[in-house]
Design a protein around this motif. Structure first.
Motif, short mmCIF file in Angstrom:
data_model
loop_
_atom_site.label_atom_id
_atom_site.label_comp_id
_atom_site.label_asym_id
_atom_site.label_seq_id
_atom_site.Cartn_x
_atom_site.Cartn_y
_atom_site.Cartn_z
N TRP A 295 2.98 13.60 -2.38
CA TRP A 295 3.47 12.31 -3.40
C TRP A 295 2.37 11.60 -3.73
CZ3 TRP A 295 8.22 11.78 -5.23
CH2 TRP A 295 9.50 12.66 -4.51
N ILE A 296 2.14 11.91 -4.89
CA ILE A 296 0.56 10.95 -5.37
C ILE A 296 0.95 9.72 -5.80
CG2 ILE A 296 -1.01 10.69 -7.06
CD1 ILE A 296 -1.63 13.17 -6.80
N LEU A 297 0.70 8.66 -4.58
CA LEU A 297 1.23 6.86 -5.24
C LEU A 297 0.29 6.30 -5.86
CD1 LEU A 297 2.09 7.87 -2.51
CD2 LEU A 297 3.70 5.46 -3.07
N ILE A 298 0.06 5.32 -7.19
CA ILE A 298 -1.03 4.49 -7.83
C ILE A 298 -0.53 3.29 -7.89
CG2 ILE A 298 -2.41 3.83 -9.79
CD1 ILE A 298 -2.40 7.20 -10.90
N PHE A 299 -1.04 2.27 -7.37
CA PHE A 299 -0.91 0.54 -7.23
C PHE A 299 -1.66 0.48 -8.38
CE2 PHE A 299 0.82 2.70 -3.34
CZ PHE A 299 2.10 1.85 -3.25
N SER A 300 -1.21 -0.80 -8.75
CA SER A 300 -2.55 -1.24 -9.37
C SER A 300 -1.88 -3.29 -9.14
CB SER A 300 -1.71 -1.72 -11.31
OG SER A 300 -0.81 -1.98 -11.42
N SER A 301 -3.13 -4.50 -9.61
CA SER A 301 -3.08 -5.26 -8.88
C SER A 301 -3.60 -6.45 -10.02
CB SER A 301 -4.48 -5.06 -7.80
OG SER A 301 -4.09 -7.32 -7.44
N PRO A 302 -2.98 -7.21 -10.15
CA PRO A 302 -3.51 -8.45 -11.50
C PRO A 302 -4.89 -8.84 -11.44
CG PRO A 302 -1.44 -9.11 -10.83
CD PRO A 302 -1.43 -7.65 -9.64
N SER A 303 -5.45 -8.89 -10.50
CA SER A 303 -6.50 -9.09 -9.72
C SER A 303 -7.65 -7.64 -9.66
CB SER A 303 -6.66 -9.53 -8.18
OG SER A 303 -6.12 -9.19 -7.24
N ALA A 304 -7.50 -7.03 -10.20
CA ALA A 304 -8.22 -5.68 -10.12
C ALA A 304 -7.52 -5.41 -11.89
CB ALA A 304 -7.56 -4.84 -9.23
N GLU A 305 -8.19 -5.13 -13.01
CA GLU A 305 -8.26 -5.36 -14.78
C GLU A 305 -8.21 -4.17 -14.37
OE1 GLU A 305 -9.20 -6.93 -18.60
OE2 GLU A 305 -9.38 -8.17 -16.88
N ASN A 306 -8.26 -2.96 -15.09
CA ASN A 306 -8.07 -2.37 -15.17
C ASN A 306 -8.26 -0.76 -13.98
OD1 ASN A 306 -7.93 -1.90 -17.53
ND2 ASN A 306 -10.08 -3.25 -18.19
N LYS A 307 -7.98 -1.44 -12.59
CA LYS A 307 -8.11 -0.84 -11.76
C LYS A 307 -6.98 -0.03 -11.14
CE LYS A 307 -12.79 -2.06 -11.33
NZ LYS A 307 -13.83 -0.95 -11.45
N GLY A 308 -6.91 1.01 -10.62
CA GLY A 308 -5.72 1.27 -9.51
C GLY A 308 -6.26 1.87 -8.50
N TYR A 309 -4.85 2.03 -7.36
CA TYR A 309 -5.27 2.61 -5.92
C TYR A 309 -4.49 3.56 -5.81
CZ TYR A 309 -7.57 2.25 -1.13
OH TYR A 309 -7.67 2.65 -0.09
N GLU A 310 -5.40 4.70 -6.09
CA GLU A 310 -4.59 6.62 -6.02
C GLU A 310 -4.27 6.11 -4.34
OE1 GLU A 310 -4.90 9.42 -8.69
OE2 GLU A 310 -5.82 10.11 -6.95
N ILE A 311 -3.22 6.73 -4.00
CA ILE A 311 -2.89 7.37 -2.75
C ILE A 311 -1.74 8.29 -2.14
CG2 ILE A 311 -1.83 6.25 -0.06
CD1 ILE A 311 -1.70 3.90 -1.00
N SER A 312 -2.54 10.06 -1.52
CA SER A 312 -2.12 10.90 -1.65
C SER A 312 -1.14 11.07 -0.24
CB SER A 312 -2.76 11.51 -1.71
OG SER A 312 -3.17 12.23 -3.88
N VAL A 313 0.03 11.05 -0.29
CA VAL A 313 0.46 11.70 0.85
C VAL A 313 1.52 12.59 0.76
CG1 VAL A 313 2.85 10.97 2.59
CG2 VAL A 313 1.66 9.07 1.04
N SER A 314 0.79 13.17 1.81
CA SER A 314 0.69 14.67 2.29
C SER A 314 1.57 14.86 3.56
CB SER A 314 0.21 15.99 2.19
OG SER A 314 0.38 16.99 2.05
N ASN A 315 2.57 15.85 4.10
CA ASN A 315 2.97 16.15 5.70
C ASN A 315 3.20 15.20 5.84
OD1 ASN A 315 3.24 19.41 4.46
ND2 ASN A 315 1.34 19.29 4.97
N ARG A 316 3.47 13.84 5.38
CA ARG A 316 3.39 12.72 6.45
C ARG A 316 2.39 11.95 6.98
NH1 ARG A 316 8.89 11.02 7.15
NH2 ARG A 316 10.63 12.97 7.10
N GLN A 317 1.25 12.55 6.09
CA GLN A 317 -0.01 11.75 6.57
C GLN A 317 -0.49 11.12 5.56
OE1 GLN A 317 -2.27 14.31 9.05
NE2 GLN A 317 -0.76 14.43 10.49
N ILE A 318 -1.50 10.42 5.22
CA ILE A 318 -1.69 10.04 3.91
C ILE A 318 -3.36 10.97 3.75
CG2 ILE A 318 -3.32 7.73 2.86
CD1 ILE A 318 -1.16 5.63 4.15
N VAL A 319 -3.97 11.58 2.95
CA VAL A 319 -4.59 12.54 3.13
C VAL A 319 -6.02 12.11 1.95
CG1 VAL A 319 -3.06 14.34 3.72
CG2 VAL A 319 -3.32 13.88 1.20
N SER A 320 -5.27 11.11 1.85
CA SER A 320 -6.58 10.43 0.85
C SER A 320 -6.97 9.30 0.16
CB SER A 320 -7.23 11.38 -0.72
OG SER A 320 -6.20 11.73 -1.74
#
Length: 190
Positions: A95-120
């Motif tokens: 899964w690829i998840l993207i989080f955003s924050s009101p305190s980080a304009e035009n930025k997101g945080y992409e997290i890749s989860v694979s085989n029950r582990q965060i890989v990036s």
């Protein structure tokens, strides 16, 4: 001559039985009575259940602590299924998840989860804002695929990808399910 005829008769009967059994199995699989075989006929990629396959909700739980470490006010903005998917349960190995924050304009945080582990995990350019998950929860991936199958014309559609996103105002969540027949948007809230 008679023994040759009996041998040919036995071969013909054996072939007829094999063809009949094959036709029965194909019919049962085609109409969903053998779910482990139905993907063969619809072209879907069905993977046997294993411990590395997780739901979108489980992927969110894996990624959330890292997102909150990035920004304490981080909210989920998007989640996409990648990799091998079980269309029996809607679980996926990546899964690829993207989080955003009101305190980080035009930025997101992409997290890749694979085989029950965060890989990036990495900060990316991202303009959409995340949203709180609904208090009464989201329907599961399996339920979203079942709802897709209830739509006329999509009963046997091949699912290619699953995405979960909030509405532009952040007040509702939707599944975007891409199939060989088009993309369907379904409400994701319980």
């Amino acid at each position: 001559m008679l023994s040759k005829f009996n041998l040919n008769k036995k071969i013909i009967i054996l072939l007829a039985v094999i063809i009949l059994i094959g036709a029965m199995v194909s019919f049962l699989a085609l109409f969903g009575y053998l779910p482990w075989l139905s993907g063969i006929f619809s072209g879907e990629k069905i993977v046997e259940e294993d411990i590395n396959l997780i739901t979108s909700a489980e992927a969110i739980e894996f990624a959330k602590p890292d997102a909150l470490n990035w920004k304490p006010d981080a909210k989920l903005a998007q989640i996409n299924a990648k990799g091998k998917m079980s269309l029996i349960s809607g679980k996926n190995d990546s899964w690829i998840l993207i989080f955003s924050s009101p305190s980080a304009e035009n930025k997101g945080y992409e997290i890749s989860v694979s085989n029950r582990q965060i890989v990036s995990k990495k900060e990316i350019v991202f303009r959409r804002q995340g949203a709180d998950l609904p208090e009464n929860g989201l329907i599961g991936d399996e339920e979203a695929i079942k709802k897709l199958r209830e739509i006329s014309g999509y009963e046997s559609a091949t699912v290619q990808s699953v995405e979960l996103i909030p509405s532009a105002d952040g007040k509702a969540w939707f599944y975007g399910i891409k199939t060989d027949k088009g993309v369907i948007t379904l409400p994701a809230e319980r």
